[in-house]
Design an enzyme around this catalytic site. Structure first.
Site, mmCIF file in Angstrom:
data_model
loop_
_atom_site.group_PDB
_atom_site.id
_atom_site.type_symbol
_atom_site.label_atom_id
_atom_site.label_comp_id
_atom_site.label_asym_id
_atom_site.label_seq_id
_atom_site.Cartn_x
_atom_site.Cartn_y
_atom_site.Cartn_z
ATOM 1 C CG HIS A 143 1.266 -0.743 -2.995
ATOM 2 N ND1 HIS A 143 0.294 -1.704 -3.100
ATOM 3 C CD2 HIS A 143 0.606 0.431 -2.761
ATOM 4 C CE1 HIS A 143 -0.896 -1.139 -2.945
ATOM 5 N NE2 HIS A 143 -0.737 0.145 -2.732
ATOM 6 C CG HIS A 217 -2.157 2.462 -6.652
ATOM 7 N ND1 HIS A 217 -2.926 3.535 -6.281
ATOM 8 C CD2 HIS A 217 -1.922 1.754 -5.518
ATOM 9 C CE1 HIS A 217 -3.131 3.485 -4.966
ATOM 10 N NE2 HIS A 217 -2.530 2.414 -4.482
ATOM 11 C CE1 TYR A 219 -3.214 6.876 -6.216
ATOM 12 C CE2 TYR A 219 -4.787 7.886 -4.729
ATOM 13 C CZ TYR A 219 -3.609 7.204 -4.938
ATOM 14 O OH TYR A 219 -2.827 6.856 -3.866
ATOM 15 C CD GLN A 326 -7.254 -2.498 -0.539
ATOM 16 O OE1 GLN A 326 -7.426 -3.724 -0.457
ATOM 17 N NE2 GLN A 326 -7.063 -1.756 0.526
ATOM 18 C CD GLU A 354 -5.117 -0.056 -4.988
ATOM 19 O OE1 GLU A 354 -4.195 -0.747 -4.555
ATOM 20 O OE2 GLU A 354 -5.638 0.843 -4.326
HETATM 21 C C1 GLA Z 1 -3.275 1.388 -1.418
HETATM 22 C C2 GLA Z 1 -3.424 1.140 0.027
HETATM 23 C C3 GLA Z 1 -3.713 2.422 0.726
HETATM 24 C C4 GLA Z 1 -2.649 3.440 0.434
HETATM 25 C C5 GLA Z 1 -2.540 3.620 -1.039
HETATM 26 C C6 GLA Z 1 -1.409 4.545 -1.399
HETATM 27 O O1 GLA Z 1 -4.448 1.517 -2.037
HETATM 28 O O2 GLA Z 1 -4.409 0.186 0.330
HETATM 29 O O3 GLA Z 1 -3.775 2.204 2.105
HETATM 30 O O4 GLA Z 1 -1.424 3.007 0.937
HETATM 31 O O5 GLA Z 1 -2.332 2.395 -1.683
HETATM 32 O O6 GLA Z 1 -1.435 5.722 -0.678
#
Ligand code: GLA
Length: 389
Positions: A143, A217, A219, A326, A354
């Site tokens: 990241h 990113h 959630y 992702q 993602e």
């Molecule tokens: C991404 C990664 C995960 C984790 C998150 C943050 O999605 O693929 O493995 O690192 O970010 O916690």
């Protein structure tokens, strides 16, 4: 007689003038109301330890959706959308104040760059020149590094139109910042529309050959109740293939079929229904933490996934121009971070979709290229659209 005639003549003129002024006012009101359908408002959010001022922008439409975005990391701190009863609730994990973001955040809601996801051992080469990036995730780069795009302050400007409000964020990442070559001029524009959609348009240009892979990113927990997990929320992904990973979550290079695996989300399936299955890949990820190879890669901005929460009736549709997504099922959330609504964020209380290029693409030459040359423009668009059923 003449006087009376003149009096009535004058009176009717006056009535006409008053009437036309009133009509004009009405029209003006209509126009202002239209412009105000989607609004944007700025407030101070806090100051970083080195004195950087951080603002929060609130984008609001008249269909019940509100989005808060801060200039630190371009982080979406809140998205409120109606449930099937019309009650708007927050559906993204995050924090209420800057201090908490500065202290510890697993990239909640942030813009990720320059490279979203992992690069094996933090190394890649361009034209025979090897570059070294921070190794900040086991033995790999993740990241964007130590101070990625999620931890810088973006310069903001606003734009409104009849049916949208937009926040444009700009950041100039200097040559060799976090080890990446080239000065990268990056723009991310968030646009809220009346149809409860949030567009994220990414653009970047460079002055030296470099690599780019930007994403967001957020959630999500569509229930609006962060004390619940997302395991009963129902996911569909328009993907026939996914990328199996090694023990450090770097793709092995195989592009595997989802058929007969817990990675088959071509039909709507609860996130949790197979997550504990005896499957080597699920064990490696600690759940889902993989990149799906999306169908329709030649179709541009298209629907690639849907999540439905049966309890609240909320539906999230994801559209993107990207070749991959992702899907991360919040496996590393461990009940230590404080939740906005009180309590803590426990394991799998949020999921991320993602949209991006494949992980470790700079080292896997069979994957679609992430190289950006001077004179070219990187551009990518993802939309999160909310509704209910
Ligand atoms: C991404 C990664 C995960 C984790 C998150 C943050 O999605 O693929 O493995 O690192 O970010 O916690």
């Amino acid at each position: 007689m003449k006087f009376i005639k003149q009096f009535f003549y004058g009176l009717s003129l006056l009535v006409i003038v008053i009437f036309s002024v009133m009509c004009k006012d009405e029209k003006k009101k209509e126009v202002t109301q239209k412009i105000e359908k989607v609004s944007i408002e700025k407030n101070e959010f806090g100051t970083t330890p080195d004195g950087g001022k951080v603002d929060r922008y609130t984008l609001k439409n008249s269909s019940g959706m509100t989005v808060d975005i801060i200039t630190y990391g371009g982080i979406i701190t809140s998205i409120k959308v109606p449930n099937k009863e019309g009650v708007s609730e927050d559906v993204v994990l995050g924090y209420d104040n800057l201090g908490q973001y500065l202290e510890s955040s697993p990239y909640f809601g942030a813009i990720i760059g320059r490279y979203g996801n992992r690069i094996a051992k933090g190394k890649f080469s361009l034209d025979g020149m090897e570059y070294s990036l921070a190794v900040n995730n086991g033995e790999n780069h993740l990241h964007g590094g130590i101070k990625g795009f999620d931890k810088v302050i973006w310069e903001a400007s606003e734009e409104t139109g009849e049916n949208y409000a937009a926040l444009k964020l700009v950041y100039l990442s200097k040559d060799m910042e976090e080890g990446y070559p080239g000065s990268l001029n990056t723009t991310v524009t968030y646009t809220l529309k009346e149809d409860n959609s949030l567009d994220m348009a990414y653009e970047a240009t460079t002055d030296k050959k470099t690599i780019v892979n930007l994403t967001n990113h957020s959630y999500f927990n569509l229930s609006g109740d962060f004390s619940k997990t997302v395991l009963d929320q129902v996911l569909s992904l328009n993907a026939d293939k996914y990328l199996p990973v090694d023990n450090t979550l770097i793709p092995t290079g195989e592009i595997a079929d989802v058929e007969n695996t817990p990675f088959n989300f071509r039909e709507p399936t609860p996130i949790g229904s197979r997550i504990e299955a005896d499957d080597d890949q699920l064990k490696k990820g600690g759940g889902y933490d993989h990149c799906w190879v999306l169908n329709g890669q030649d179709k541009g901005h298209r629907l690639i996934g849907t999540v439905y929460d049966p309890g609240s009736g909320r539906v999230l549709e994801v559209f993107t121009t990207e070749p991959g997504v992702q899907f991360y099922s919040g496996n590393f959330l461990d009940g230590t971070l404080p939740a906005k609504q009180g309590g803590t964020y426990k394991k799998r209380s949020g999921f991320c979709l993602e949209t991006q290029h494949y992980p470790d693409s700079p080292n896997q030459l069979d994957f679609p290229s992430v190289v950006l040359n001077p004179g070219e423009k990187y551009s990518s668009k993802t939309t999160f659209k909310f509704s209910t059923k």
